[in-house]
Design a protein around this motif. Structure first.
Motif, mmCIF file in Angstrom:
data_model
loop_
_atom_site.group_PDB
_atom_site.id
_atom_site.type_symbol
_atom_site.label_atom_id
_atom_site.label_comp_id
_atom_site.label_asym_id
_atom_site.label_seq_id
_atom_site.Cartn_x
_atom_site.Cartn_y
_atom_site.Cartn_z
ATOM 1 N N GLY A 22 0.845 -1.194 0.000
ATOM 2 C CA GLY A 22 0.000 0.000 0.000
ATOM 3 C C GLY A 22 0.877 1.239 0.000
ATOM 4 O O GLY A 22 2.114 1.148 -0.122
ATOM 5 N N GLY A 24 2.157 3.018 2.070
ATOM 6 C CA GLY A 24 3.269 3.096 3.017
ATOM 7 C C GLY A 24 4.612 2.642 2.461
ATOM 8 O O GLY A 24 5.655 3.051 2.968
ATOM 9 N N ILE A 31 6.516 9.961 -1.726
ATOM 10 C CA ILE A 31 5.098 10.063 -2.104
ATOM 11 C C ILE A 31 4.256 9.904 -0.839
ATOM 12 O O ILE A 31 4.327 8.867 -0.183
ATOM 13 C CB ILE A 31 4.720 8.982 -3.142
ATOM 14 N N PRO A 32 3.490 10.940 -0.472
ATOM 15 C CA PRO A 32 2.747 10.854 0.784
ATOM 16 C C PRO A 32 1.693 9.751 0.762
ATOM 17 O O PRO A 32 1.143 9.452 -0.305
ATOM 18 C CB PRO A 32 2.064 12.224 0.929
ATOM 19 N N ASP A 33 1.431 9.141 1.908
ATOM 20 C CA ASP A 33 0.367 8.131 1.945
ATOM 21 C C ASP A 33 -0.982 8.816 2.088
ATOM 22 O O ASP A 33 -1.086 10.046 2.066
ATOM 23 C CB ASP A 33 0.641 7.035 2.985
ATOM 24 N N PHE A 34 -1.990 8.020 2.219
ATOM 25 C CA PHE A 34 -3.372 8.485 2.172
ATOM 26 C C PHE A 34 -3.727 9.374 3.351
ATOM 27 O O PHE A 34 -4.365 10.402 3.203
ATOM 28 C CB PHE A 34 -4.246 7.226 2.200
ATOM 29 N N ARG A 35 -3.268 8.962 4.515
ATOM 30 C CA ARG A 35 -3.803 9.580 5.721
ATOM 31 C C ARG A 35 -2.844 10.501 6.472
ATOM 32 O O ARG A 35 -3.094 10.870 7.602
ATOM 33 C CB ARG A 35 -4.319 8.490 6.669
ATOM 34 N N TRP A 41 -4.358 14.624 0.523
ATOM 35 C CA TRP A 41 -5.718 14.078 0.645
ATOM 36 C C TRP A 41 -6.568 14.839 1.648
ATOM 37 O O TRP A 41 -7.782 14.763 1.614
ATOM 38 C CB TRP A 41 -5.665 12.597 1.018
ATOM 39 N N SER A 195 -2.740 0.354 5.515
ATOM 40 C CA SER A 195 -3.581 0.443 6.719
ATOM 41 C C SER A 195 -4.660 -0.638 6.680
ATOM 42 O O SER A 195 -5.366 -0.840 7.665
ATOM 43 C CB SER A 195 -4.224 1.823 6.803
ATOM 44 N N LEU A 196 -4.801 -1.311 5.561
ATOM 45 C CA LEU A 196 -5.791 -2.381 5.364
ATOM 46 C C LEU A 196 -7.214 -1.905 5.658
ATOM 47 O O LEU A 196 -8.032 -2.638 6.182
ATOM 48 C CB LEU A 196 -5.425 -3.607 6.223
ATOM 49 N N ARG A 220 3.978 0.741 9.796
ATOM 50 C CA ARG A 220 4.339 1.646 10.898
ATOM 51 C C ARG A 220 3.315 1.601 12.029
ATOM 52 O O ARG A 220 3.667 1.553 13.182
ATOM 53 C CB ARG A 220 4.477 3.069 10.353
ATOM 54 N N GLU A 221 2.041 1.620 11.652
ATOM 55 C CA GLU A 221 0.987 1.604 12.676
ATOM 56 C C GLU A 221 0.350 0.221 12.751
ATOM 57 O O GLU A 221 0.353 -0.511 11.772
ATOM 58 C CB GLU A 221 -0.123 2.577 12.284
HETATM 59 P P1 NAD Z 1 -2.962 4.113 3.730
HETATM 60 O O1 NAD Z 1 -2.482 5.530 3.570
HETATM 61 O O2 NAD Z 1 -4.343 3.883 4.177
HETATM 62 O O3 NAD Z 1 -1.999 3.359 4.750
HETATM 63 C C1 NAD Z 1 -0.612 3.440 4.630
HETATM 64 C C2 NAD Z 1 -0.037 2.756 5.859
HETATM 65 O O4 NAD Z 1 1.374 2.708 5.682
HETATM 66 C C3 NAD Z 1 -0.316 3.486 7.163
HETATM 67 O O5 NAD Z 1 -0.896 2.586 8.089
HETATM 68 C C4 NAD Z 1 1.065 3.967 7.632
HETATM 69 O O6 NAD Z 1 1.254 3.817 9.022
HETATM 70 C C5 NAD Z 1 1.997 3.031 6.900
HETATM 71 N N1 NAD Z 1 3.295 3.624 6.539
HETATM 72 C C6 NAD Z 1 3.543 4.835 6.000
HETATM 73 N N2 NAD Z 1 4.856 4.968 5.741
HETATM 74 C C7 NAD Z 1 5.454 3.822 6.172
HETATM 75 C C8 NAD Z 1 6.799 3.356 6.190
HETATM 76 N N3 NAD Z 1 7.803 4.093 5.698
HETATM 77 N N4 NAD Z 1 7.043 2.122 6.686
HETATM 78 C C9 NAD Z 1 6.025 1.354 7.181
HETATM 79 N N5 NAD Z 1 4.755 1.742 7.173
HETATM 80 C C10 NAD Z 1 4.463 2.963 6.671
HETATM 81 O O7 NAD Z 1 -2.623 3.382 2.368
HETATM 82 P P2 NAD Z 1 -3.337 2.179 1.640
HETATM 83 O O8 NAD Z 1 -3.682 1.105 2.606
HETATM 84 O O9 NAD Z 1 -2.471 1.876 0.477
HETATM 85 O O10 NAD Z 1 -4.682 2.811 1.109
HETATM 86 C C11 NAD Z 1 -4.620 4.088 0.473
HETATM 87 C C12 NAD Z 1 -5.329 4.202 -0.852
HETATM 88 O O11 NAD Z 1 -4.865 5.390 -1.529
HETATM 89 C C13 NAD Z 1 -5.015 3.083 -1.778
HETATM 90 O O12 NAD Z 1 -6.213 2.763 -2.382
HETATM 91 C C14 NAD Z 1 -4.059 3.657 -2.848
HETATM 92 O O13 NAD Z 1 -4.517 3.314 -4.134
HETATM 93 C C15 NAD Z 1 -4.174 5.154 -2.737
HETATM 94 N N6 NAD Z 1 -2.851 5.856 -2.654
HETATM 95 C C16 NAD Z 1 -1.779 5.423 -3.402
HETATM 96 C C17 NAD Z 1 -0.532 6.056 -3.278
HETATM 97 C C18 NAD Z 1 0.617 5.577 -4.120
HETATM 98 O O14 NAD Z 1 0.392 5.056 -5.215
HETATM 99 N N7 NAD Z 1 1.858 5.685 -3.641
HETATM 100 C C19 NAD Z 1 -0.367 7.118 -2.388
HETATM 101 C C20 NAD Z 1 -1.496 7.552 -1.640
HETATM 102 C C21 NAD Z 1 -2.719 6.895 -1.777
#
Ligand code: NAD
Length: 251
Positions: A22, A24, A31-35, A41, A195-196, A220-221
């Protein structure tokens, strides 16, 4: 629960591994994650597929968000986490990689396309919703200057959209089928950086566990499935892989 040494032992012995990633796994590529608070976002609400096709205002909003992240996306490079997955494949251990990410970094790490399922599509392509003509984002993004209107297809005038799956859009059938097949074959199923919380993607680890696979979660979480997992590590993927790579080196 397995400890780290036991998990490393299982990886050394297995040739039937599926990895599920995901957002993370790409944060260490910038690239920032979703939350993440203050992230993209939280400033732009997601535009649903229905809004995108029915409203010019929503399309422009979606393209503005894309413009804001474009430079970062273009310059991002795979990190140690992506290379960890690629090296499992080099060692003949990987059945396949299922990713929720749209950033293309797994391909860029050298993992072959036939080992990758992109459940949520890819932002490395822009596609016409009418005639399916594909465009390199570079061509389209340079048209988005000043007070722009949403871009249209050169051939048929149809609406253009990133080849990603928006909220409200059907999941890609072939990708879902392939992900399901791989998940059923997995003896070890590793979740990295998710984050599942997004369905139906998050159902795959449950299916794998249900089939008796070793379920490992590296995030991470804590996640909702940690309790259900055979191995869980809470920490950064980069740091974990640096340590873990040497533990599986002779596998
Ligand atoms: P999410 O943002 O819900 O969860 C990401 C998880 O990764 C979090 O629980 C966080 O604690 C963990 N994390 C962040 N950085 C980390 C690191 N360096 N090491 C270990 N853990 C780390 O992401 P998701 O579950 O993929 O769901 C988000 C949705 O948004 C997906 O549907 C995806 O398609 C989209 N999205 C994609 C991207 C991308 O392509 N890079 C970026 C943002 C969102």
């Amino acid at each position: 629960m397995m400890n780290l040494e036991e998990f490393a032992g299982a990886i050394r012995e297995s040739r039937e591994i599926v990895v599920f990633t995901g957002a993370g796994i790409s944060t260490e590529s910038g690239i920032p994650d979703f939350r993440s608070p203050g992230g993209i976002w939280s400033r732009y609400r997601p535009v649903s597929f229905q809004e995108f096709i029915s409203s010019e205002e929503s399309r422009v909003e979606a393209w503005k968000r894309r413009l804001e992240t474009y430079a970062v996306d273009q310059n991002a490079k795979p990190n140690i986490g992506h290379y960890f997955v690629q090296s499992l494949n080099e060692k003949g251990k990987l059945i396949g990689l299922i990713t929720q990410n749209v950033d293309g970094l797994h391909s860029q790490s050298g993992l072959p396309e036939d080992k990758i399922v992109e459940l949520h599509g890819s932002n490395r392509t822009i596609r016409c919703l009418e005639c399916s003509k594909s465009y390199d984002p570079v061509i389209i993004m340079e048209r988005l200057t000043g007070n722009f209107s949403s871009p249209r297809c050169d051939d048929c005038g149809g609406i253009l959209k990133s080849a990603t799956i928006s909220f409200g859009q059907a999941m890609p059938e072939r990708a879902m089928r392939q992900a399901q097949e791989w998940t059923e074959q997995a003896r070890i199923f590793i979740v990295m950086g998710s984050s599942l919380q997004v369905q139906p993607a998050a159902s795959f680890p449950v299916i794998a566990r249900h089939n008796g696979a070793v379920l490992a979660i590296i995030n991470r979480e804590p996640t909702m499935l940690d309790e259900y997992a055979s191995f869980a590590h809470h920490g950064a993927i980069g740091e974990f892989c640096r340590r873990f790579n040497s533990m599986i080196a002779d596998g």
